[in-house]
Design an enzyme around this catalytic site. Sequence first.
Site, PDB file in Angstrom:
ATOM      1  N   ASP A  15     -35.518 -61.757  -3.013  1.00 47.12           N
ATOM      2  CA  ASP A  15     -34.469 -62.753  -2.987  1.00 47.12           C
ATOM      3  C   ASP A  15     -35.089 -64.023  -2.422  1.00 47.12           C
ATOM      4  O   ASP A  15     -35.294 -64.138  -1.220  1.00 47.12           O
ATOM      5  CB  ASP A  15     -33.324 -62.245  -2.109  1.00 47.12           C
ATOM      6  CG  ASP A  15     -32.197 -63.231  -1.966  1.00 47.12           C
ATOM      7  OD1 ASP A  15     -32.344 -64.401  -2.378  1.00 47.12           O
ATOM      8  OD2 ASP A  15     -31.156 -62.844  -1.419  1.00 47.12           O
ATOM      9  N   ASN A  17     -33.798 -67.081  -2.710  1.00 45.43           N
ATOM     10  CA  ASN A  17     -32.752 -68.055  -2.377  1.00 45.43           C
ATOM     11  C   ASN A  17     -33.028 -69.428  -2.964  1.00 45.43           C
ATOM     12  O   ASN A  17     -32.627 -70.447  -2.400  1.00 45.43           O
ATOM     13  CB  ASN A  17     -32.531 -68.154  -0.864  1.00 45.43           C
ATOM     14  CG  ASN A  17     -31.694 -67.020  -0.338  1.00 45.43           C
ATOM     15  OD1 ASN A  17     -30.852 -66.480  -1.040  1.00 45.43           O
ATOM     16  ND2 ASN A  17     -31.926 -66.647   0.898  1.00 45.43           N
TER      17      ASN A  17
END
Length: 133
Positions: A15, A17
């Site tokens: 992840d 972001n």
Amino acid sequence: MKRLVKKKPLIFTGDFNIAHKELDIHDPVRLDGESGFKPEERAWMDGFVKAGFVDAFRLKNPEERQAYTWWSYRQGSRQRNKGWRIDYFFLSDKVAYSILINELIMLNEIFCFIFIVIHYFPLFVLFKIALFY
């Protein structure tokens, strides 16, 4: 990483972001400069590509839009598919072209799975990330 990639096939995932490309976010014009879609964040991810890594999802789905892995809890974003693709598999060239399957699977309101299946002789590997939102 450049030294490692010369010796072995590499896969890194997670992840991040960050929505890397305009295709990876539902409203790139309005959200330009927001955290997770800042030019310097996107340039940082460009560095992986310049170093020889391939975004596994874009390799198999170069123009696909509205394929997201995160949605805000506000204003019914998930139901309207107003999301961001912020989860990635980056693969070195040696293994990138061995991808058999690359999917984003929306199971329900809580889970989004991204996974790839790679056939890289002599390995057959399934990678999966369960994302809890």
